[in-house]
Design a protein around this motif. Structure first.
Motif, PDB file in Angstrom:
ATOM      1  N   ILE A 137       0.856  -1.176   0.000  1.00  0.00           N
ATOM      2  CA  ILE A 137       0.000   0.000   0.000  1.00  0.00           C
ATOM      3  C   ILE A 137       0.897   1.232   0.000  1.00  0.00           C
ATOM      4  O   ILE A 137       2.004   1.203   0.527  1.00  0.00           O
ATOM      5  CB  ILE A 137      -0.999   0.049   1.181  1.00  0.00           C
ATOM      6  CG1 ILE A 137      -0.290  -0.043   2.523  1.00  0.00           C
ATOM      7  CG2 ILE A 137      -2.050  -1.018   1.065  1.00  0.00           C
ATOM      8  CD1 ILE A 137      -1.220   0.138   3.715  1.00  0.00           C
ATOM      9  N   LYS A 138       0.406   2.291  -0.625  1.00  0.00           N
ATOM     10  CA  LYS A 138       1.116   3.570  -0.666  1.00  0.00           C
ATOM     11  C   LYS A 138       0.203   4.603  -0.026  1.00  0.00           C
ATOM     12  O   LYS A 138      -0.903   4.847  -0.524  1.00  0.00           O
ATOM     13  CB  LYS A 138       1.456   3.949  -2.100  1.00  0.00           C
ATOM     14  CG  LYS A 138       2.304   5.199  -2.210  1.00  0.00           C
ATOM     15  CD  LYS A 138       2.740   5.405  -3.651  1.00  0.00           C
ATOM     16  CE  LYS A 138       3.639   6.600  -3.819  1.00  0.00           C
ATOM     17  NZ  LYS A 138       4.962   6.452  -3.222  1.00  0.00           N
ATOM     18  N   ILE A 139       0.674   5.163   1.089  1.00  0.00           N
ATOM     19  CA  ILE A 139      -0.137   6.113   1.852  1.00  0.00           C
ATOM     20  C   ILE A 139       0.758   7.249   2.324  1.00  0.00           C
ATOM     21  O   ILE A 139       1.976   7.168   2.220  1.00  0.00           O
ATOM     22  CB  ILE A 139      -0.806   5.429   3.072  1.00  0.00           C
ATOM     23  CG1 ILE A 139       0.258   4.807   3.990  1.00  0.00           C
ATOM     24  CG2 ILE A 139      -1.796   4.368   2.606  1.00  0.00           C
ATOM     25  CD1 ILE A 139      -0.306   4.188   5.256  1.00  0.00           C
ATOM     26  N   TYR A 140       0.134   8.296   2.856  1.00  0.00           N
ATOM     27  CA  TYR A 140       0.919   9.373   3.446  1.00  0.00           C
ATOM     28  C   TYR A 140       0.137   9.951   4.626  1.00  0.00           C
ATOM     29  O   TYR A 140      -0.911  10.589   4.434  1.00  0.00           O
ATOM     30  CB  TYR A 140       1.242  10.469   2.431  1.00  0.00           C
ATOM     31  CG  TYR A 140       2.247  11.453   2.969  1.00  0.00           C
ATOM     32  CD1 TYR A 140       3.590  11.096   3.089  1.00  0.00           C
ATOM     33  CD2 TYR A 140       1.854  12.703   3.398  1.00  0.00           C
ATOM     34  CE1 TYR A 140       4.526  11.973   3.605  1.00  0.00           C
ATOM     35  CE2 TYR A 140       2.780  13.596   3.918  1.00  0.00           C
ATOM     36  CZ  TYR A 140       4.110  13.223   4.020  1.00  0.00           C
ATOM     37  OH  TYR A 140       5.024  14.094   4.544  1.00  0.00           O
ATOM     38  N   GLU A 141       0.614   9.654   5.810  1.00  0.00           N
ATOM     39  CA  GLU A 141       0.059  10.163   7.072  1.00  0.00           C
ATOM     40  C   GLU A 141      -1.419   9.838   7.254  1.00  0.00           C
ATOM     41  O   GLU A 141      -2.144  10.559   7.931  1.00  0.00           O
ATOM     42  CB  GLU A 141       0.334  11.669   7.189  1.00  0.00           C
ATOM     43  CG  GLU A 141       1.829  11.955   7.221  1.00  0.00           C
ATOM     44  CD  GLU A 141       2.192  13.423   7.313  1.00  0.00           C
ATOM     45  OE1 GLU A 141       1.283  14.278   7.368  1.00  0.00           O
ATOM     46  OE2 GLU A 141       3.411  13.716   7.340  1.00  0.00           O
ATOM     47  N   ASP A 142      -1.869   8.744   6.662  1.00  0.00           N
ATOM     48  CA  ASP A 142      -3.255   8.274   6.754  1.00  0.00           C
ATOM     49  C   ASP A 142      -3.198   6.746   6.742  1.00  0.00           C
ATOM     50  O   ASP A 142      -2.841   6.146   5.732  1.00  0.00           O
ATOM     51  CB  ASP A 142      -4.043   8.792   5.554  1.00  0.00           C
ATOM     52  CG  ASP A 142      -5.487   8.296   5.523  1.00  0.00           C
ATOM     53  OD1 ASP A 142      -5.853   7.374   6.281  1.00  0.00           O
ATOM     54  OD2 ASP A 142      -6.265   8.835   4.711  1.00  0.00           O
ATOM     55  N   ASN A 143      -3.547   6.122   7.865  1.00  0.00           N
ATOM     56  CA  ASN A 143      -3.414   4.660   7.933  1.00  0.00           C
ATOM     57  C   ASN A 143      -4.714   3.901   7.682  1.00  0.00           C
ATOM     58  O   ASN A 143      -4.839   2.744   8.049  1.00  0.00           O
ATOM     59  CB  ASN A 143      -2.780   4.236   9.263  1.00  0.00           C
ATOM     60  CG  ASN A 143      -3.723   4.359  10.438  1.00  0.00           C
ATOM     61  OD1 ASN A 143      -4.781   4.976  10.350  1.00  0.00           O
ATOM     62  ND2 ASN A 143      -3.333   3.776  11.557  1.00  0.00           N
ATOM     63  N   SER A 144      -5.676   4.528   7.018  1.00  0.00           N
ATOM     64  CA  SER A 144      -6.953   3.862   6.727  1.00  0.00           C
ATOM     65  C   SER A 144      -6.752   2.554   5.960  1.00  0.00           C
ATOM     66  O   SER A 144      -7.402   1.547   6.267  1.00  0.00           O
ATOM     67  CB  SER A 144      -7.869   4.787   5.923  1.00  0.00           C
ATOM     68  OG  SER A 144      -8.104   5.987   6.603  1.00  0.00           O
ATOM     69  N   LEU A 145      -5.863   2.558   4.970  1.00  0.00           N
ATOM     70  CA  LEU A 145      -5.635   1.331   4.199  1.00  0.00           C
ATOM     71  C   LEU A 145      -4.912   0.267   5.015  1.00  0.00           C
ATOM     72  O   LEU A 145      -5.114  -0.931   4.777  1.00  0.00           O
ATOM     73  CB  LEU A 145      -4.849   1.631   2.925  1.00  0.00           C
ATOM     74  CG  LEU A 145      -5.633   2.184   1.744  1.00  0.00           C
ATOM     75  CD1 LEU A 145      -4.721   2.372   0.536  1.00  0.00           C
ATOM     76  CD2 LEU A 145      -6.798   1.293   1.380  1.00  0.00           C
TER      77      LEU A 145
END
Length: 163
Positions: free
Chosen positions: A41-49
């Motif tokens: 997964i690729k995220i930025y300061e959001d851990n919803s995934l």
């Protein structure tokens, strides 16, 4: 599947295009050695995934979280790590930070991250799943394999241990 050493895997598979993750990750999970098929997964300061993925069946898999290397919030804590354990994930690699490290250290899962910070992330549901991600001089492709021990991490396009 924890009967391996990354150094030996590299030595024994010099004919394969193995990648070595550059230093900078710390061990936080109760397992210092783990391996499995890569899910990204690729995220930025959001851990919803992260929350979504650890709720799924992770048997034989390692979740690779490209958090952009952010040091402003944690992308994994004890509650999500506990879900990952319950759903059979072998390990989680976070290119970012985690929190609740003492509790995670007592769980039967491998966790590597850049460091710790007590601040949780936001939850906006933003991010990409099953994308090729790149950090620490390595390209992590979903469906390839990650092997991690006390010496570091390697990525292989094929299974090396008969997973």
């Amino acid at each position: 599947m924890t009967d391996f050493k990354t150094a030996d895997l590299l030595d024994d598979n010099e004919d394969k295009p193995l990648q070595v993750v550059q230093p900078g990750f710390n061990n936080y999970g109760g397992r210092s050695k783990f391996a499995g098929e890569i899910v990204t997964i690729k995220i930025y300061e959001d851990n919803s995934l992260v929350r979504e993925l650890v709720a799924e069946d992770g048997k034989g898999k390692v979740l690779v979280v490209d958090g952009g290397g952010s040091t402003r919030c944690a992308l994994l804590g004890d509650m999500l790590a506990e879900k990952a354990v319950k759903n059979g994930w072998n390990g989680i690699v976070v290119y970012g930070l985690i929190r609740d490290s003492v509790d995670i250290g007592q769980m039967d899962i491998g966790v590597k991250a850049l460091g710790t910070l007590p601040l949780k992330s936001v939850k906006r549901g933003v991010g990409l799943r099953n994308e090729v991600v790149h950090f620490h001089d390595v390209t992590f492709t979903p469906g390839q394999y990650l092997y991690s021990d006390e010496d570091g991490m390697i990525v292989s396009p094929v299974a090396l241990l008969g997973e």
